[in-house]
Design a protein around this motif. Structure first.
Motif, PDB file in Angstrom:
ATOM      1  N   GLU A  71       0.845  -1.187   0.000  1.00  0.00           N
ATOM      2  CA  GLU A  71       0.000   0.000   0.000  1.00  0.00           C
ATOM      3  C   GLU A  71       0.885   1.243   0.000  1.00  0.00           C
ATOM      4  N   GLU A  72       0.272   2.370  -0.298  1.00  0.00           N
ATOM      5  CA  GLU A  72       0.953   3.655  -0.207  1.00  0.00           C
ATOM      6  C   GLU A  72       0.278   4.483   0.869  1.00  0.00           C
ATOM      7  N   THR A  73       1.084   5.106   1.708  1.00  0.00           N
ATOM      8  CA  THR A  73       0.532   5.969   2.744  1.00  0.00           C
ATOM      9  C   THR A  73       0.606   7.416   2.274  1.00  0.00           C
ATOM     10  N   LEU A  74      -0.379   8.176   2.665  1.00  0.00           N
ATOM     11  CA  LEU A  74      -0.563   9.559   2.228  1.00  0.00           C
ATOM     12  C   LEU A  74      -0.420  10.502   3.419  1.00  0.00           C
ATOM     13  N   PRO A  75      -0.381  11.804   3.173  1.00  0.00           N
ATOM     14  CA  PRO A  75      -0.305  12.753   4.287  1.00  0.00           C
ATOM     15  C   PRO A  75      -1.403  12.502   5.324  1.00  0.00           C
ATOM     16  N   GLY A  76      -0.982  12.529   6.584  1.00  0.00           N
ATOM     17  CA  GLY A  76      -1.897  12.268   7.690  1.00  0.00           C
ATOM     18  C   GLY A  76      -1.901  10.823   8.139  1.00  0.00           C
ATOM     19  N   PHE A  90      10.852  -3.669  11.759  1.00  0.00           N
ATOM     20  CA  PHE A  90       9.975  -3.275  10.663  1.00  0.00           C
ATOM     21  C   PHE A  90       9.503  -4.510   9.904  1.00  0.00           C
ATOM     22  N   THR A  91       8.234  -4.507   9.506  1.00  0.00           N
ATOM     23  CA  THR A  91       7.615  -5.666   8.868  1.00  0.00           C
ATOM     24  C   THR A  91       7.517  -5.533   7.355  1.00  0.00           C
ATOM     25  N   ASN A 127      -5.789   4.465  18.483  1.00  0.00           N
ATOM     26  CA  ASN A 127      -5.668   4.783  17.063  1.00  0.00           C
ATOM     27  C   ASN A 127      -4.602   3.918  16.390  1.00  0.00           C
ATOM     28  N   LEU A 128      -3.516   3.664  17.092  1.00  0.00           N
ATOM     29  CA  LEU A 128      -2.460   2.809  16.554  1.00  0.00           C
ATOM     30  C   LEU A 128      -2.989   1.394  16.298  1.00  0.00           C
ATOM     31  N   ALA A 129      -3.823   0.906  17.202  1.00  0.00           N
ATOM     32  CA  ALA A 129      -4.434  -0.413  17.002  1.00  0.00           C
ATOM     33  C   ALA A 129      -5.276  -0.429  15.725  1.00  0.00           C
ATOM     34  N   ALA A 130      -5.963   0.663  15.430  1.00  0.00           N
ATOM     35  CA  ALA A 130      -6.757   0.741  14.199  1.00  0.00           C
ATOM     36  C   ALA A 130      -5.854   0.736  12.970  1.00  0.00           C
ATOM     37  N   VAL A 131      -4.712   1.417  13.040  1.00  0.00           N
ATOM     38  CA  VAL A 131      -3.752   1.410  11.925  1.00  0.00           C
ATOM     39  C   VAL A 131      -3.237  -0.009  11.682  1.00  0.00           C
ATOM     40  N   ILE A 132      -2.894  -0.700  12.750  1.00  0.00           N
ATOM     41  CA  ILE A 132      -2.403  -2.076  12.631  1.00  0.00           C
ATOM     42  C   ILE A 132      -3.513  -2.980  12.100  1.00  0.00           C
ATOM     43  N   GLY A 133      -4.731  -2.791  12.589  1.00  0.00           N
ATOM     44  CA  GLY A 133      -5.863  -3.583  12.102  1.00  0.00           C
ATOM     45  C   GLY A 133      -6.086  -3.390  10.614  1.00  0.00           C
ATOM     46  N   HIS A 134      -5.952  -2.159  10.146  1.00  0.00           N
ATOM     47  CA  HIS A 134      -6.085  -1.899   8.703  1.00  0.00           C
ATOM     48  C   HIS A 134      -5.030  -2.672   7.920  1.00  0.00           C
ATOM     49  N   ARG A 135      -3.796  -2.648   8.386  1.00  0.00           N
ATOM     50  CA  ARG A 135      -2.723  -3.365   7.688  1.00  0.00           C
ATOM     51  C   ARG A 135      -3.016  -4.858   7.648  1.00  0.00           C
ATOM     52  N   LEU A 136      -3.525  -5.406   8.744  1.00  0.00           N
ATOM     53  CA  LEU A 136      -3.881  -6.831   8.759  1.00  0.00           C
ATOM     54  C   LEU A 136      -4.977  -7.130   7.737  1.00  0.00           C
ATOM     55  N   MET A 142      -4.977  -9.678   0.431  1.00  0.00           N
ATOM     56  CA  MET A 142      -3.958 -10.176  -0.501  1.00  0.00           C
ATOM     57  C   MET A 142      -3.858 -11.700  -0.421  1.00  0.00           C
ATOM     58  N   TRP A 143      -3.849 -12.234   0.800  1.00  0.00           N
ATOM     59  CA  TRP A 143      -3.732 -13.670   0.993  1.00  0.00           C
ATOM     60  C   TRP A 143      -4.946 -14.399   0.425  1.00  0.00           C
ATOM     61  N   LEU A 144      -6.153 -13.861   0.660  1.00  0.00           N
ATOM     62  CA  LEU A 144      -7.361 -14.500   0.138  1.00  0.00           C
ATOM     63  C   LEU A 144      -7.373 -14.522  -1.389  1.00  0.00           C
ATOM     64  N   ARG A 145      -6.929 -13.431  -2.011  1.00  0.00           N
ATOM     65  CA  ARG A 145      -6.849 -13.409  -3.479  1.00  0.00           C
ATOM     66  C   ARG A 145      -5.894 -14.468  -3.992  1.00  0.00           C
ATOM     67  N   GLU A 146      -4.757 -14.607  -3.337  1.00  0.00           N
ATOM     68  CA  GLU A 146      -3.786 -15.617  -3.761  1.00  0.00           C
ATOM     69  C   GLU A 146      -4.341 -17.023  -3.539  1.00  0.00           C
TER      70      GLU A 146
END
Length: 156
Positions: A71-76, A90-91, A127-136, A142-146
């Motif tokens: 993914e690409e992260t944007l301002p904010g 870093f993951t 809020n950090l937990a929500a960011v991590i949840g989004h990444r998961l 991606m995994w389901l598509r594969e």
């Protein structure tokens, strides 16, 4: 940046946002410059203030290594949350997709700030937990598509 919405600071007062943002150290990256690499020690998290950061996963493909865009992260948006979450590695790889600016927040300064301002710590951690949840969710998609592709190949 104090008045701009950020995923990490949602729900904080302007005063608390400004106090937290004051901890950040400005970082500039030229287009394609690396911010961090998968597996390296993470001692800070970043907030994108201008530009775009590409998060990629290095994979071996046909004897070579390719960077697969996650993914690409944007301002904010927050990048490098591993700096605040054990085991502090870093993951993904991160590099500027275009000339970019970020604020870097050292783990030590953030934890000290949380100790002095527990309500800020609670909100930012939520809020950090929500960011991590989004990444998961991104990785699950991606995994389901594969998996769908593999299953379709097996039964076709």
């Amino acid at each position: 940046m104090a008045s701009v919405q950020t995923d990490l600071l949602n729900g904080l007062s302007e005063e608390d946002r400004a106090g937290f943002l004051a901890l950040g150290v400005p970082t500039r990256l030229a287009s394609r410059q690396t911010l961090f690499r998968l597996g390296t020690e993470a001692d800070r998290a970043y907030l994108v203030t201008r530009g775009r950061i590409a998060l990629t996963l290095p994979l071996r493909i046909r004897g070579g290594e390719e960077e697969i865009l996650v993914e690409e992260t944007l301002p904010g948006e927050t990048v490098g949350w591993s700096g605040l979450v054990p085991p502090h590695r870093f993951t993904l790889n991160a590099a500027a997709a275009i000339d970019s600016e970020l604020l870097g927040f050292s783990r030590t300064s953030v934890l000290d700030h949380f100790a002095a301002h527990p309500a800020v710590g609670h909100t930012v951690t939520r809020n950090l937990a929500a960011v991590i949840g989004h990444r998961l969710q991104v990785f699950q998609t991606m995994w389901l598509r594969e998996m769908q592709r593999v299953v379709e190949q097996r039964y076709s």
